[in-house]
Scaffold this motif. Structure first.
Motif, mmCIF file in Angstrom:
data_model
loop_
_atom_site.group_PDB
_atom_site.id
_atom_site.type_symbol
_atom_site.label_atom_id
_atom_site.label_comp_id
_atom_site.label_asym_id
_atom_site.label_seq_id
_atom_site.Cartn_x
_atom_site.Cartn_y
_atom_site.Cartn_z
ATOM 1 N N VAL A 168 19.297 17.856 30.857
ATOM 2 C CA VAL A 168 17.897 17.309 30.193
ATOM 3 C C VAL A 168 18.489 17.574 28.710
ATOM 4 O O VAL A 168 18.425 18.680 28.027
ATOM 5 C CB VAL A 168 16.734 18.125 30.558
ATOM 6 C CG1 VAL A 168 15.580 17.495 29.680
ATOM 7 C CG2 VAL A 168 16.675 17.846 32.040
ATOM 8 N N ASN A 169 18.678 16.300 28.031
ATOM 9 C CA ASN A 169 18.921 16.189 26.759
ATOM 10 C C ASN A 169 17.536 16.200 25.747
ATOM 11 O O ASN A 169 16.697 15.285 25.880
ATOM 12 C CB ASN A 169 19.927 15.271 26.238
ATOM 13 C CG ASN A 169 21.153 15.331 26.790
ATOM 14 O OD1 ASN A 169 21.736 16.632 27.036
ATOM 15 N ND2 ASN A 169 21.850 14.225 27.405
ATOM 16 N N ILE A 170 17.587 17.263 24.655
ATOM 17 C CA ILE A 170 16.135 16.934 24.323
ATOM 18 C C ILE A 170 16.422 17.246 22.652
ATOM 19 O O ILE A 170 17.348 17.720 22.114
ATOM 20 C CB ILE A 170 15.538 18.608 24.202
ATOM 21 C CG1 ILE A 170 15.243 18.905 25.635
ATOM 22 C CG2 ILE A 170 14.142 18.557 23.722
ATOM 23 C CD1 ILE A 170 15.277 20.227 25.883
ATOM 24 N N ILE A 171 15.801 16.055 21.922
ATOM 25 C CA ILE A 171 15.653 16.062 20.430
ATOM 26 C C ILE A 171 14.367 17.079 20.009
ATOM 27 O O ILE A 171 13.236 16.801 20.683
ATOM 28 C CB ILE A 171 15.528 14.805 19.901
ATOM 29 C CG1 ILE A 171 16.788 13.845 20.004
ATOM 30 C CG2 ILE A 171 15.056 14.771 18.536
ATOM 31 C CD1 ILE A 171 16.921 12.505 19.624
ATOM 32 N N GLN A 172 14.378 17.871 19.312
ATOM 33 C CA GLN A 172 13.272 18.686 18.631
ATOM 34 C C GLN A 172 13.162 18.116 17.407
ATOM 35 O O GLN A 172 13.753 18.158 16.245
ATOM 36 C CB GLN A 172 13.746 19.959 18.607
ATOM 37 C CG GLN A 172 12.561 21.012 17.884
ATOM 38 C CD GLN A 172 12.702 22.376 18.137
ATOM 39 O OE1 GLN A 172 11.929 22.992 19.085
ATOM 40 N NE2 GLN A 172 13.722 22.859 17.640
ATOM 41 N N LEU A 173 11.864 17.808 16.930
ATOM 42 C CA LEU A 173 11.360 17.205 15.553
ATOM 43 C C LEU A 173 10.581 18.388 15.039
ATOM 44 O O LEU A 173 9.522 18.889 15.444
ATOM 45 C CB LEU A 173 10.403 16.119 15.750
ATOM 46 C CG LEU A 173 11.101 14.747 16.108
ATOM 47 C CD1 LEU A 173 10.110 13.723 16.412
ATOM 48 C CD2 LEU A 173 12.253 14.396 15.322
ATOM 49 N N GLU A 174 11.403 19.308 14.093
ATOM 50 C CA GLU A 174 10.609 20.465 13.480
ATOM 51 C C GLU A 174 9.575 20.072 12.487
ATOM 52 O O GLU A 174 9.635 19.154 11.829
ATOM 53 C CB GLU A 174 11.578 21.219 12.792
ATOM 54 C CG GLU A 174 12.724 21.706 13.850
ATOM 55 C CD GLU A 174 14.026 22.164 13.005
ATOM 56 O OE1 GLU A 174 13.833 22.688 11.874
ATOM 57 O OE2 GLU A 174 15.204 22.287 13.492
ATOM 58 N N GLY A 175 8.652 21.057 12.517
ATOM 59 C CA GLY A 175 7.729 20.930 11.435
ATOM 60 C C GLY A 175 8.140 21.377 10.129
ATOM 61 O O GLY A 175 9.633 21.461 10.030
ATOM 62 N N ASP A 196 16.563 12.436 26.779
ATOM 63 C CA ASP A 196 15.562 12.331 27.670
ATOM 64 C C ASP A 196 14.320 12.648 27.116
ATOM 65 O O ASP A 196 13.314 12.188 27.682
ATOM 66 C CB ASP A 196 16.017 13.250 28.942
ATOM 67 C CG ASP A 196 17.368 13.008 29.292
ATOM 68 O OD1 ASP A 196 17.332 12.225 30.176
ATOM 69 O OD2 ASP A 196 18.456 13.875 29.299
ATOM 70 N N VAL A 197 14.191 13.742 26.308
ATOM 71 C CA VAL A 197 13.117 14.347 25.902
ATOM 72 C C VAL A 197 13.057 14.335 24.311
ATOM 73 O O VAL A 197 13.998 14.772 23.735
ATOM 74 C CB VAL A 197 12.708 15.790 26.366
ATOM 75 C CG1 VAL A 197 11.510 16.202 25.905
ATOM 76 C CG2 VAL A 197 12.807 15.535 27.986
ATOM 77 N N ILE A 198 11.775 14.286 23.794
ATOM 78 C CA ILE A 198 11.660 14.405 22.565
ATOM 79 C C ILE A 198 10.234 15.501 22.525
ATOM 80 O O ILE A 198 9.254 15.494 22.938
ATOM 81 C CB ILE A 198 11.306 13.403 21.399
ATOM 82 C CG1 ILE A 198 12.382 12.255 21.422
ATOM 83 C CG2 ILE A 198 10.788 13.747 20.075
ATOM 84 C CD1 ILE A 198 12.325 10.966 20.489
#
Ligand code: GYE
Length: 327
Positions: free
Chosen positions: A166-173, A227-229
């Protein structure tokens, strides 16, 4: 009315100072001040998100209702502006300073100045990383690590029957802000349970819609199989939706989206199936902040840490909750 009373209150403060009767909490020797005599300085982060706008409105309305004068400043997400605002509140001799620290570090010097001036400080929404907890009387806000964990728990459950990566992109604050650091930490702790979960990219979108859009646009090019943000707030998730749609994909289906906040626009996107899960973070801190201020001024004890109660929303729950959503 307030305009007439303010100078009288200020004159009263000078008198108290001259006669040496002022107490550290701001109350007079004759008992607590009347609300109309209290002056609070509030140094807000900025207007970066729907959450922030709702938070500002709620705080201003709560002080207005309580008949307490609120001096308000917007730091436009810059720590130096916030420090300047706090210094000016110290100079003006307000009764209480409240602020939502844009980032965690670098507050000791200015808070020491407030302490030396015997002006109590209340942290709202975001924490500081100081080891000296005598620099503030109370910290009112969410448990951001818990929010990150809730986001991770939903993801683990959602992919429980899959063995694929499961490939995740994280958008940080905002870099260095408590909610960015803690939401990343709580999420990472939970997804570490299974190494099929991989955060392939993690970049800041500064809690703004434009930031979320821009970062997602760039990252989708180098990670077409994401797959996921996981976005640290709704606004960045809403920006990601725009970028995903512009790339010809379907948000919520081709790429699943998890966000934090549950402001109206976020909840609408969740109800529409474009976001998959939202962890709530309540911006409605106004009444509790008024209560803390009143207690502090009256010289009463306040709790050092007050944690906001929050829930989570699936798409079905968003459809149900939307009509009554206050922010
Ligand atoms: O989640 C985000 C805002 O500090 C909790 O700041 C707050 C965060 C909120 O810009 O939308």
């Amino acid at each position: 009315m307030k305009k007439i009373l303010a100078p009288i209150a200020a004159a009263g403060a000078v008198l108290l100072a001259l006669t040496g009767c002022a107490q550290s909490g701001g109350g007079s020797a004759d008992g607590p001040k009347d609300p109309s005599e209290i002056i609070v300085g509030f140094a807000q982060v900025g207007a970066e998100s729907g959450w922030r706008t709702a938070n500002t409105k709620d705080i201003q309305a709560a002080f207005e209702d309580a008949g307490i004068e609120l001096k308000f400043s917007d730091a436009q997400q810059k720590q130096e502006n916030q420090i300047q605002a706090i210094r000016s509140y110290i100079q003006q001799g307000v009764d209480v300073i409240a602020f939502s620290p844009v980032i965690e570090s670098g507050w000791d010097a200015v808070l020491k100045e407030a302490k030396d001036a015997e002006i109590p400080v209340v942290l709202t929404d975001r924490a500081i990383d100081s080891t000296d907890d005598s620099l503030y009387v109370s910290f009112l806000g969410s448990d951001f690590i818990e929010e990150g964990k809730k986001a991770g728990e939903w993801l683990v459950e959602e992919y429980s029957s899959s063995t694929e990566p499961v490939n995740i992109i994280q958008l940080e604050g905002t870099t260095g802000a408590a909610p960015a650091l803690d939401r990343a930490e709580g999420f990472a702790d939970v997804i570490a349970a299974d190494d099929k979960f991989q955060v392939v990219e993690s970049q800041t979108g500064d809690f703004t819609r434009a930031g979320g859009k821009q970062v997602t646009e760039a990252l989708l090019k180098s990670n077409p199989d994401v797959d996921v943000i996981y976005a640290h707030n709704d606004d960045m998730g809403l920006g990601a939706i725009e970028a995903i749609e512009a790339a010809g994909m379907v948000p919520g289906t081709d790429i699943k989206i998890i966000t934090v906040d549950a402001v109206k626009d976020g909840m609408q996107a969740l109800a529409d199936g474009k976001i998959n899960f939202i962890v709530e973070c309540s911006p409605l801190l106004g009444n509790q902040l008024v209560e803390i201020v009143e207690k502090v001024v009256a010289g009463e004890d306040v709790e050092k840490r007050i944690i906001t109660e929050e829930t989570t929303f699936t798409q079905e729950q968003a459809v149900e909750a939307l009509p009554d959503r206050k922010y």
